[in-house]
Design a protein around this motif. Structure first.
Motif, mmCIF file in Angstrom:
data_model
loop_
_atom_site.group_PDB
_atom_site.id
_atom_site.type_symbol
_atom_site.label_atom_id
_atom_site.label_comp_id
_atom_site.label_asym_id
_atom_site.label_seq_id
_atom_site.Cartn_x
_atom_site.Cartn_y
_atom_site.Cartn_z
ATOM 1 N N UNK A 171 0.764 -1.308 0.179
ATOM 2 C CA UNK A 171 0.006 0.083 -0.015
ATOM 3 C C UNK A 171 0.727 1.281 0.051
ATOM 4 N N UNK A 172 1.971 1.291 0.681
ATOM 5 C CA UNK A 172 2.829 2.436 0.823
ATOM 6 C C UNK A 172 3.490 2.759 -0.569
ATOM 7 N N UNK A 173 3.536 1.716 -1.367
ATOM 8 C CA UNK A 173 4.259 2.005 -2.570
ATOM 9 C C UNK A 173 3.457 2.053 -3.862
ATOM 10 N N UNK A 174 1.952 2.220 -3.506
ATOM 11 C CA UNK A 174 1.154 2.420 -4.722
ATOM 12 C C UNK A 174 1.239 3.723 -5.168
ATOM 13 N N UNK A 175 0.997 4.098 -6.260
ATOM 14 C CA UNK A 175 0.916 5.124 -6.906
ATOM 15 C C UNK A 175 -0.031 5.443 -8.148
ATOM 16 N N UNK A 176 -1.031 6.244 -8.112
ATOM 17 C CA UNK A 176 -2.099 6.245 -9.412
ATOM 18 C C UNK A 176 -1.174 6.379 -10.588
ATOM 19 N N UNK A 177 -0.133 6.944 -10.651
ATOM 20 C CA UNK A 177 0.409 7.279 -11.942
ATOM 21 C C UNK A 177 0.857 5.854 -12.490
ATOM 22 N N UNK A 178 1.527 5.250 -11.476
ATOM 23 C CA UNK A 178 2.147 3.811 -11.855
ATOM 24 C C UNK A 178 0.931 2.956 -12.535
ATOM 25 N N UNK A 179 -0.357 2.889 -11.782
ATOM 26 C CA UNK A 179 -1.456 2.044 -12.137
ATOM 27 C C UNK A 179 -1.940 2.674 -13.846
ATOM 28 N N UNK A 180 -1.842 3.876 -13.872
ATOM 29 C CA UNK A 180 -2.537 4.682 -14.921
ATOM 30 C C UNK A 180 -1.367 4.023 -16.261
ATOM 31 N N UNK A 181 -0.098 4.070 -15.950
ATOM 32 C CA UNK A 181 0.902 3.556 -16.951
ATOM 33 C C UNK A 181 0.632 2.122 -17.365
ATOM 34 N N UNK A 182 0.228 1.101 -16.154
ATOM 35 C CA UNK A 182 0.216 -0.091 -16.638
ATOM 36 C C UNK A 182 -1.320 -0.316 -17.304
ATOM 37 N N UNK A 183 -2.283 0.339 -17.158
ATOM 38 C CA UNK A 183 -3.545 0.577 -18.032
ATOM 39 C C UNK A 183 -2.954 0.867 -19.394
ATOM 40 N N UNK A 184 -2.431 1.939 -19.435
ATOM 41 C CA UNK A 184 -1.943 2.243 -20.971
ATOM 42 C C UNK A 184 -1.084 1.151 -21.702
ATOM 43 N N UNK A 185 -0.306 0.593 -20.781
ATOM 44 C CA UNK A 185 0.461 -0.510 -21.515
ATOM 45 C C UNK A 185 -0.455 -1.927 -21.929
ATOM 46 N N UNK A 186 -1.485 -2.007 -21.102
ATOM 47 C CA UNK A 186 -2.411 -3.139 -21.173
ATOM 48 C C UNK A 186 -3.271 -2.711 -22.605
ATOM 49 N N UNK A 187 -3.706 -1.616 -22.812
ATOM 50 C CA UNK A 187 -4.436 -0.967 -23.732
ATOM 51 C C UNK A 187 -3.431 -1.223 -25.149
ATOM 52 N N UNK A 188 -2.271 -0.955 -25.105
ATOM 53 C CA UNK A 188 -1.325 -0.948 -26.063
ATOM 54 C C UNK A 188 -1.350 -2.693 -26.473
ATOM 55 N N UNK A 189 -1.287 -3.356 -25.625
ATOM 56 C CA UNK A 189 -1.196 -4.832 -26.005
ATOM 57 C C UNK A 189 -2.498 -5.377 -26.544
ATOM 58 N N UNK A 190 -3.778 -4.729 -26.020
ATOM 59 C CA UNK A 190 -5.044 -5.285 -26.510
ATOM 60 C C UNK A 190 -5.256 -4.995 -27.830
ATOM 61 N N UNK A 191 -4.932 -3.896 -28.451
ATOM 62 C CA UNK A 191 -4.959 -3.369 -29.661
ATOM 63 C C UNK A 191 -3.949 -4.192 -30.815
ATOM 64 N N UNK A 192 -2.786 -4.808 -30.372
ATOM 65 C CA UNK A 192 -1.993 -5.629 -30.864
ATOM 66 C C UNK A 192 -3.036 -6.981 -30.960
ATOM 67 N N UNK A 193 -3.404 -7.596 -30.160
ATOM 68 C CA UNK A 193 -4.415 -8.813 -30.319
ATOM 69 C C UNK A 193 -5.510 -8.447 -31.202
#
Length: 270
Positions: A171-193
């Motif tokens: 919990x102390x290491x979580x950041x909204x910006x990190x989760x946002x980057x993870x979602x953007x990376x997933x969106x890019x992956x989804x477009x690939x598939x």
């Protein structure tokens, strides 16, 4: 003399007709097949009874191994459903098979294959002559299947970085910006598939169901359970709809998903 000759010919024809009726090679062949069916079923059951799978409900790695077992007609294997919430994957029973304390843990006789992708390959190579063939014959088709299969590792990692973010990151290491980057990376992956399915389809490596689908469908099913939009990703939506009723998929569907069809969401904005 003529009537006598005709009568003789008629008798000869009747005898030939009777001889022809006695020959039933097709029926004999069918009889052999029918008589062999119990032994085939028994042989498959014996093979399956020598297998053990420790698994967790909703785990994509566990699910892909279970789909592979179903596709190879290896029903009846020994299995035990364990709870991640209760930390049963760290139990001694699991550790005796899998030093990493992870699920799935799979054993065939004295052979242990715990990594799910490796277990799928193992099952196909050991039982290639039974059930459904999962590796195409042609070199080009094989190459594409292998490519998609191993790309599935990255696909699943991009998914888990989003849906299990709170599980993996303290919990102390979580950041909204990190989760946002993870979602953007997933969106890019989804477009690939999406593009892969648009180009070939309806399956991930072409027209036929293959080992790539065994490995990756659980990832796709998890995406939609967590709220992925089929309107935004129509090809993945069509793929999910196509395979969710496949017998091997239905037989191994996560039991708690049946009890609670709707997941926790979290991917609506991806």
């Amino acid at each position: 003399m003529r009537p006598a000759l005709d009568a003789t010919r008629q008798k000869k024809k009747k005898k030939e007709g009777k001889k022809k009726k006695k020959k039933k090679p097709l029926s004999a062949c069918r009889a052999r097949l029918i008589s062999s069916e119990p032994s085939i079923v028994s042989r498959l059951q014996n093979m399956a009874e020598n297998m053990t799978l420790l698994w967790g409900s909703g785990s994509a790695p566990c699910w892909r191994v279970m789909i592979a077992l179903e596709e190879k007609k290896l029903q009846g294997y020994n299995q035990k459903l364990l709870s991640f919430d209760k930390m049963e994957h760290k139990s001694q029973q699991v550790l005796d098979m899998n030093a990493r304390g992870q699920l799935p843990s799979f054993k065939h006789g004295d052979v242990i294959v715990n990594e799910s992708y490796a277990a799928c390959f193992y099952l196909e190579s050991q039982f290639k002559s039974q059930g459904n063939r999962l590796i195409p014959e042609g070199p080009a088709e094989q190459a594409l299947m292998y490519q998609r299969f191993f790309e599935g590792v990255t696909f699943y990692e991009k998914l888990t970085a989003v849906i299990y973010y709170d599980w993996f990151v303290p919990e102390e290491e979580r950041h909204d910006s990190a989760l946002k980057r993870n979602k953007e990376a997933l969106a890019t992956e989804l477009k690939l598939w999406e593009g892969y399915l648009q180009k070939l389809g309806p399956h991930l490596a072409g027209p036929a169901f293959s080992l790539a689908d065994v490995a990756i469908f659980p990832t796709v099913a998890t995406l939609f359970r967590y709220g992925l939009s089929a309107e935004k990703y129509p090809k993945l939506g069509e793929y999910h709809a196509l395979l969710k009723d496949r017998p091997s998929v239905k037989a191994s569907w996560p039991p708690h998903w049946l009890e609670n069809p709707n997941g926790d969401g979290g991917l609506q904005d991806v």
